[in-house]
Structure formats: C-alpha cells, structure tokens
Design a protein around this motif. Structure first.
Motif, PDB file in Angstrom:
ATOM      1  N   HIS A 353      56.300  13.397  62.943  1.00  0.00           N
ATOM      2  CA  HIS A 353      56.786  13.966  61.680  1.00  0.00           C
ATOM      3  C   HIS A 353      55.596  14.584  60.946  1.00  0.00           C
ATOM      4  O   HIS A 353      54.530  13.962  60.824  1.00  0.00           O
ATOM      5  CB  HIS A 353      57.432  12.899  60.801  1.00  0.00           C
ATOM      6  N   ASN A 354      55.787  15.800  60.462  1.00  0.00           N
ATOM      7  CA  ASN A 354      54.693  16.514  59.810  1.00  0.00           C
ATOM      8  C   ASN A 354      55.200  17.218  58.556  1.00  0.00           C
ATOM      9  O   ASN A 354      56.291  17.795  58.556  1.00  0.00           O
ATOM     10  CB  ASN A 354      54.086  17.546  60.765  1.00  0.00           C
ATOM     11  N   MET A 355      54.397  17.171  57.487  1.00  0.00           N
ATOM     12  CA  MET A 355      54.700  17.869  56.248  1.00  0.00           C
ATOM     13  C   MET A 355      53.440  18.533  55.723  1.00  0.00           C
ATOM     14  O   MET A 355      52.389  17.912  55.635  1.00  0.00           O
ATOM     15  CB  MET A 355      55.253  16.891  55.194  1.00  0.00           C
ATOM     16  N   GLU A 356      53.538  19.832  55.414  1.00  0.00           N
ATOM     17  CA  GLU A 356      52.426  20.571  54.834  1.00  0.00           C
ATOM     18  C   GLU A 356      52.930  21.324  53.608  1.00  0.00           C
ATOM     19  O   GLU A 356      53.965  21.993  53.667  1.00  0.00           O
ATOM     20  CB  GLU A 356      51.840  21.572  55.835  1.00  0.00           C
ATOM     21  N   GLN A 357      52.192  21.206  52.524  1.00  0.00           N
ATOM     22  CA  GLN A 357      52.539  21.912  51.292  1.00  0.00           C
ATOM     23  C   GLN A 357      51.282  22.582  50.757  1.00  0.00           C
ATOM     24  O   GLN A 357      50.233  21.936  50.635  1.00  0.00           O
ATOM     25  CB  GLN A 357      53.119  20.956  50.249  1.00  0.00           C
ATOM     26  N   GLU A 358      51.394  23.877  50.433  1.00  0.00           N
ATOM     27  CA  GLU A 358      50.224  24.635  49.998  1.00  0.00           C
ATOM     28  C   GLU A 358      50.589  25.568  48.853  1.00  0.00           C
ATOM     29  O   GLU A 358      51.731  26.041  48.750  1.00  0.00           O
ATOM     30  CB  GLU A 358      49.657  25.474  51.158  1.00  0.00           C
ATOM     31  N   ILE A 359      49.610  25.836  48.008  1.00  0.00           N
ATOM     32  CA  ILE A 359      49.738  26.822  46.951  1.00  0.00           C
ATOM     33  C   ILE A 359      48.504  27.722  46.999  1.00  0.00           C
ATOM     34  O   ILE A 359      47.380  27.241  47.147  1.00  0.00           O
ATOM     35  CB  ILE A 359      49.908  26.163  45.560  1.00  0.00           C
ATOM     36  N   THR A 360      48.737  29.033  46.954  1.00  0.00           N
ATOM     37  CA  THR A 360      47.663  30.007  47.102  1.00  0.00           C
ATOM     38  C   THR A 360      47.636  30.941  45.904  1.00  0.00           C
ATOM     39  O   THR A 360      48.671  31.507  45.522  1.00  0.00           O
ATOM     40  CB  THR A 360      47.844  30.843  48.384  1.00  0.00           C
ATOM     41  N   LEU A 361      46.469  31.104  45.324  1.00  0.00           N
ATOM     42  CA  LEU A 361      46.255  32.036  44.219  1.00  0.00           C
ATOM     43  C   LEU A 361      45.416  33.203  44.721  1.00  0.00           C
ATOM     44  O   LEU A 361      44.350  33.010  45.304  1.00  0.00           O
ATOM     45  CB  LEU A 361      45.533  31.335  43.062  1.00  0.00           C
TER      46      LEU A 361
END
Length: 858
Positions: A353-361
């Motif tokens: 199980h894998n979860m990735e969360q990202e925010i890019t400016l």
C-alpha cells in the motif's frame, strides 16, 4: 533462430508495405500549433500570432496563452505564412506547409530587439539549427504524437524509457524532470502531458544526469478557455494470446478511467485551473514456473492492483510577466501478491500500500526581455507499507522454487522538500543561466521487519530432500531508523554565439550528498555546434562532460541499521535442519553482519563525450549520425572484506564479525556506441522517427548491491554489462494516407542480453552461492533476440460542432494491438548449473494483446 529471422522479415515487410501504401487524398481539416519563447527558453505571454496565406491574406490571428502556446484549427491543405510579434522582441515570419496531416508543433524563438542575433524558428522535426537544444538525436513526442501511437496503458514514461541509454542512468534509476524540476513521480494523469523529450541538450549543466539518462516532461498549463479530455481504456484476457508458460489462460482484465479539465476561473483572463484524474483497476495474474520434489509447479496467481491519481492546479497571472501557480497531487496505490511469479510461489506474496501527497509552488518573473527567473518548491509526504501474505520461515531452493513465508513486513515514511531556482540572462551573444536545485531534502523513517523468522537456502532439490541447506539467514533487533537525506546541486552555464553558424556552450555543476565525505564533485560540461560555411542543412555537434551519481536512500538505511548493534543480522553456514538451533547454537553467540562505507569512498562519476553530424535531407526530414562514448569511474559495488580466507575458505579474518559488507567505489565501466536517427516526414504518408544503435558496454559491477562471489579474486568480474545489447532498432511513427487510415506504428528489435553462469554452490563459504566455474567471467552467456511490433488504429468523430473557436466536441475510437506477430520473447534465463531450469527461460514478455479505448475531447 530461423523462426526469429522469419518473424523479423515479416515485421519489416509489414511496416514497409503499410508505410508506402497509397491512398486517396484526405479532405480533413488540420491544425497549426506551437509555442513562442525568448532566448532563455521562457514562454512569451500575449505574443500576437497571425496566420495568412502565401499571398499575405490573413486567415486567423490569436495571442499566446500563459505557457506561450498558440493553435489554429480547421486549416486546410496549403502553404501559410506565420508572423509572430511581441513588444521588446524582433518580429519574425515563418512559412508553414500543410499537406496530408497537421504539422508538428512549432517552436518560435524571438530575439531581443536591437541585438545582433538571428531569430531561430524551428519546426520539430524540420530545420537544422546550431541551438544547444535543437540536437536531432533528441526523441521528442508531443501530445498529438502520443495520442496517435500505440502506448500500453498510456504509460508514456515507460514507452519513452526504451530510448534511454542504460549506461547513462544513475544508481537511483531514471532522472524524471517535470516542468524543469527533477521529481520522483509525474504528479499528473497522462492526458495532462503536453510533451516528452529525451536527450535534449545532453551536456546541460542544469541537470545531474546526461541527456540520455533523463526524461523531460512538460505538462499542460491552464487555458483561457474550457478544454478537457476523457479516456477510457479496456483490456480483457479473452482477447489476448496465451502466455507460453501458463497452463491455462490467466483470467485478466484492466480498466483505466483518465482525463483532465482546464479553463478559466469565473471567466477570468488571468486565473485558470487544471484538474486531472486517473483510476486504474488491474486484475492481473502472475504465472508461476517452478520445480518441486514432486515435479513441475505451474499456477496462475491473482495479483490485483488499484491506483488513483488526482491533481489540481491554479495559475494566476499577476501581470503578463509575473505568473504564479500552485498544484496539489495525490497518489494512492494498492497491490496484492506482489513478487510472485517465476520460481516464487504464491505463499511468498506481499501486499503493498502506497500513498503520496505533494504540493508544488511555481513562480516565473520576466524582469526584462533579458532577465528571467524561475522558482519551484515542492513539499510532499509519502507512506508505503508491505505486509507478507505468510510470515512463516522461508525456503529457497536456488532457481527451483521459493516457498514458505515472505517475511517482508516493512514501513517507509518520508517527508520531503525539493527546490529549483534558476536565473537566465541574455546579453549580446551570450545566454547565461545559473541556479540551484535541491532534488532531495527529506526526513526518512524506515521500519525493517524483514526475515525475522529466518530463511534456509539450498543449492539443489536433492539437498532439500536430504535436509542439507548451505546457509541460514535471520535478523533480530530494532529495525526502526530515522535520518535526514540532503542532496544539493549548483550550476552555471554560458551559451555563446560568436558567429551565427557557431555555438559554444560551457558550464560547471557541483553536486553534494550528505553521509559521504567526497565534497569535490565539480562537473565541467562543454559542447559546440557548427554549421560549415553557414550551411542551413548540416550541423556538426560535439561535447563532453562529467556527471556525478547519487547513492539513494537504501544504502544509507543499511549503514544505519546494520551497524552490529541496532539490527543484528546473522549468517549460519551449513546449519542444522529443520531447526538450526537444535545442536545448542544460539544467535546471541554468533558473529553479526555489518554494513559500512569504504573509508575513502568517492561518489561515482561518468565521463561522457560525443560527436555527431546532422543533415537535413528534405524540408521536413533530418538524419543524425552520432558517436557516443562514456567511461565510468569509481562505480559503486559491495564487497565482503571479512570473507573466509583462501585457499580453504574456512575461517573469516575476524571471527567476531560475520559478513562485513563494505560499499566501495572501485568499479569501472566503458561504453561506446554508433547511432543513426532518421526523423520527420519520411514519405508523403509516413512521419515519425527510426533509430538504430550499435553499442558495446563492459564493466565489473552490477550496481551498489552487487557482491563479487570471491572478494579475493576479481579477475573474472570484467565482462559485458547487464544491459549490453549489440544491436537496437526503434521505430515510432504515424501512417495517415486518408481519412479512414490513421495508423500508429511502434517497432522494437534488439539482440540478446547477457546473463551469468554460476555453480549454485557456496564454494567460498560466505553463505551465498553465486560462485562461477573456474575461468568463467561474469555475463558470459547470452539470451535470444527481442522483436516487437505494436499497431494502433484510431478514428476521430465530431460529436458537436461549435461556431466558437476550439469549441468542437470530438470523439476518438481506437484499437491497439501489442506484439502483433505474437513473438515469444523469452526472459529471466537461468544460468545456475544446479537448477533444473539451467539454460532455460522461466518467463516471457507478454504475448499478443488487444486494447480498446474511447476518448472524448473538447
């Protein structure tokens, strides 16, 4: 072999017949599109683009959007004149010919007003140019090209990876650059991709890896009008040929729902959004090909997986020269029974199980026509867990079967930041670019609960039946570790045009990574492009550069965990069976394994150099001939420096320590290749590219985890590289002679890949059985050739016409056929003399498969 030759002949004949088939003239309407940039490569927003006929009659006009992009639709066949202008820049004109299909996207580079430099306008693939980024051995695919080619499951990154040079890929794998920033994952769904390139400006100091080791992706920006795409892809095993190793046809099905939507927010001309989503439902099966005490073991094991990708971006133009955007993405993946297949039985499966969360400016400021600044910051969190289907003790009979428990329980967490800051300045005949990138600044946590019940290793099935393992491996203790990983890069580069037919680019890069004491990693880069006597049809290019590698996080984890105290790993040679502790043996009294860095360890580096000639054969066709050489120094590998001493190999130098794995930089590599690349409108009905490569690659390491079987005799380690294939041929193209025939073609043909002959016996008493017969070097055997032909037929339909520009709603039906000839491409060859499968393959690449897709676009 004759069967492969016949298949190859049939493949070539089929491609040639289809490519040169004449058909009636199409009455379709076409599109002319492209992007307008300044000399620093920054998009020019609001540039006026006018499209007229050859007699200067205006047909359409538009302005470039926030990404510098423009497009004219519903264009008939003929010759047109494109005029581009923007305040502060010299205007330019370009003649565009539209024949049987839409021309490739144009790239228009405007020179700053008043500078004594020529404006360069190029259509890919078309004219020859001395610009550093216009090398014709680049593999570039636009959104339109990608949608017309047979690409399995819209895996554009995987499809493009075959054009990479494996010798240019670092320890961490492929370098993925999205919108100019090196990242870990794409972050958007496939339909949000605008363009993919490989080997553009191969000696740029801006990037850590050479051009043939990185994939550059440009995503679609926000649009001033509403646009969107929806894709549905479907496959079912009933439409596929049978796997040659499966007793029964695996019951498989794959469904993909994917798309993107873009447009203004509240009809604003300055604020826009992009939303993309992808849902993959894969009900696949792994094929087990193993041998047990009772005979052959054949099984199809369900290995379902689910993937959800969501991404949303908002872009706001503070002014025409000041643009800011924010993007957030989420990736959720789950898969069952991983690692099963070949000689690994279902009971050794792992659920992941894998979860990735990202925010890019992202922020771009054009201070002046000469000065442009780009800034990007990414913050992310990742959590991946692995759970064993069975936690029992594992039994490994080398290259016969692996059963028992997986013992693969682990948890990996990561909080990371990535940063890119670049400044481009144009003055006179110079374009100067510099900046800093931080590809990894992360807090990593890892819980290693692997192999807690232990694993028995047997050389043969006969040893297994007699209960005679050659080793038992187990680990105990605290498997939790937290550490910071820091990777930083700095660069500066000057692209100098002393004359209009000569370009010289010189750059310097510096790379640094913590946990390593090697801090002098300066990497100079130099390249040139020269057009003899000002010729517009031939360019000679050359270059050389040094490229440093990175270790990645896994070796650092091993060093911190296996220090002899925190997580204790033991190797018992010739243990008792089934209970290794029945004779009074206690793990607390056994020597412990240790992993450490060599005291004088250096960061590996690659010296790469090339010379090429590019020739324009006709208006839209080019041929590039390239020699590429590289030499790898201080390459990573591991060595047990406490291995039992020769000639008896019975006693370790330090009996208080077990395996002392030292990561060292003593490997080397040498590769040389000749490459021919033909691209463009090859005939009236066929456009695309074909590439042939003749290559030679040798080294004495298979990577950072590679352990030579006899650490006291390395004479047999120099041999063919794992990826060494003498011949490689690739073709990608589109055949479009008429309205009813829009055929995408993909051809791959490679010579065999090497593999190693081993005895399967622990002849050096190290607890491993990877020794080779006397006088046999590494990778001395070779597998068979690989041949694959993929086709895609698609047909566009207009669902609804609109008087509004770009307002039509279109649908596309497509059928993809992969491995059309149903060639059996064997893989996973066994070189173990003790295996019942010696000299045989235990797996094959997928057989012929059909894929149906539906696309709705507006």
């Amino acid at each position: 072999m004759s069967n492969s030759v016949n298949h190859m002949a049939a493949l070539v004949a089929l491609v040639l017949i289809v490519c040169f088939t004449a058909a009636g003239q199409s009455t379709s309407r076409f599109a002319i599109s492209g992007a307008v940039q300044d000399q620093a490569g920054a998009a020019i927003v609001g540039a006026r683009v006018e499209l007229g006929t050859a007699s200067n009659t205006e047909v359409q006009s538009t302005t470039t959007d926030q990404s510098g992009h423009f497009e004219f639709k519903q264009i008939g066949s003929g010759t047109y004149r494109l005029q581009v202008s923007s305040p502060g820049f010299e205007s330019t004109k370009l003649d565009v010919r539209v024949e049987s299909q839409s021309p490739a996207p144009l790239k228009v580079v405007l020179a700053i007003a008043g500078l004594r430099q020529e404006t360069t306008v190029s259509s890919e693939p078309a004219t020859i140019s001395t610009e550093a980024t216009d090398n014709k051995d680049t593999v570039a695919l636009s959104e339109q090209s990608l949608s017309n080619l047979p690409v399995f499951d819209q895996d554009y990154i995987g499809a493009m990876s075959r054009f990479l040079d494996p010798g240019s890929v670092g320890t961490n794998g492929i370098s993925l650059v999205v919108n100019g920033m090196e990242v870990n994952n794409l972050g958007v769904s496939p339909s949000a991709i605008k363009e993919i390139k490989i080997n553009q400006d191969p000696y740029s100091a801006e990037y850590q890896r050479p051009g043939r080791g990185r994939i550059e992706v440009t995503t679609k920006p926000g649009s001033p009008e509403y646009h969107g795409t929806f894709n549905f892809i479907f496959r079912d095993a009933h439409l596929n040929a049978r796997d040659p190793f499966a007793l029964n046809r695996p019951s498989e099905q794959r469904r993909i729902y994917e798309g993107y939507l873009s447009g203004p927010i509240r009809h604003s001309k300055k604020t826009s959004f992009v939303f993309s989503a992808s849902r993959k439902e894969e009900d696949l099966q792994a094929v087990v090909v193993a041998e047990g005490l009772t005979g052959a073991i054949r099984a199809n094991v369900p290995a379902p997986s689910r993937t959800l990708q969501l991404s949303g971006q908002i872009t706001h133009a503070i002014s025409d020269t000041n643009i800011i955007s924010v993007r957030e993405s989420l990736l959720v993946e789950s898969s069952n029974n991983q690692n099963v297949g070949g000689t690994t039985l279902a009971e050794v499966g792992v659920n992941s199980h894998n979860m990735e969360q990202e925010i890019t400016l992202s922020h771009q400021i054009v201070f002046s026509p000469r000065l442009v600044n780009n800034f990007r910051l990414l913050l992310g969190v990742e959590r991946q867990s692995n759970e064993s289907v069975n936690n029992g003790r594992r039994m490994v009979v080398l290259d016969a079967f692996t059963g028992g428990g997986a013992q693969a329980n682990s948890l990996r967490t990561e909080y990371h930041a990535q940063l890119m800051e670049t400044l481009s300045y144009s003055i006179g005949k110079h374009l100067i670019k510099g900046g800093v990138n931080v590809p990894d600044l992360s807090r990593r946590g890892y819980d290693n609960n692997l192999n807690t019940a232990g694993t028995f290793y047997f050389s043969t099935l006969a040893d297994y039946s007699r209960g005679r393992p050659f080793s038992f491996v187990q680990q105990q203790g605290n498997g939790h570790v937290v550490f910071l990983e820091k990777v930083i890069g700095l660069f500066v580069q000057d692209e100098y045009h002393p004359r209009k037919n000569l370009m010289v680019s010189a750059g310097l890069r510096y790379d640094w990574q913590n946990f390593f004491r090697d801090h002098n990693n300066f990497a100079p880069r130099l390249s040139f492009a020269y057009s003899p006597r000002g010729s517009q049809k031939m360019v000679i290019r050359g270059g050389a550069g040094i490229f440093y590698d990175r270790s990645g996080a896994r070796p650092i984890q091993d060093i911190l965990l296996f220090n002899g105290v925190r997580l204790r790993q033991f190797v018992l040679v010739n243990p008792a069976y089934p209970d290794p502790f029945s004779s009074g043996v206690s793990l607390s009294t056994q020597p412990v394994n240790i992993v450490r860095l060599e005291p004088n360890l250096r960061i590996p580096y690659l010296l790469q150099y090339s010379l090429s000639m590019e020739r324009q054969l006709q208006k839209s066709t080019t041929l590039a001939f390239t020699y590429l050489g590289s030499r790898g120094f201080a390459q990573f590998r591991s060595r047990d420096i406490n291995a039992p001493l020769p000639p008896t190999y019975a006693t370790r130098p330090d009996p208080a320590i077990g395996v002392l794995r030292e990561i060292e930089s003593a490997g080397r590599r040498a590769t040389d290749s000749l490459e021919f690349t033909l691209r463009g409108n090859v005939t009236r009905f066929f456009s695309g590219m074909a590439q042939y490569r003749l290559a030679f690659a040798h080294d004495n390491t298979s990577g950072i985890n590679y352990l030579p079987p006899n650490p006291y005799d390395l004479s047999g380690e120099w041999g063919r590289s794992d990826f060494d294939r003498r011949h490689r041929f690739e073709l990608l193209g589109n055949i479009n002679p008429g309205r009813l025939l829009n055929l995408g073609v993909s051809v791959s043909a490679y010579s065999g890949q090497p593999y190693t002959l081993i005895t399967g016996i622990d002849q050096f008493h190290t607890g491993t059985a990877n020794g080779r017969p006397a006088g046999v070097s590494r990778n001395s055997l070779q597998g068979p050739a690989y041949v694959d032909l993929d086709l895609r037929w698609s047909r566009d339909f207009t669902v609804r016409k609109s008087k509004k520009k770009d307002g039509d709603i279109k649908a596309t039906l497509a059928v993809d056929a992969f491995n059309v000839l149903n060639q059996v491409n064997y893989s996973s060859f066994i070189g173990n003399l003790s295996s019942p499968f010696f000299g045989q393959a235990i797996a094959a690449q997928p057989p012929r498969r059909l894929q149906f897709s539906f696309r709705l676009k507006f």
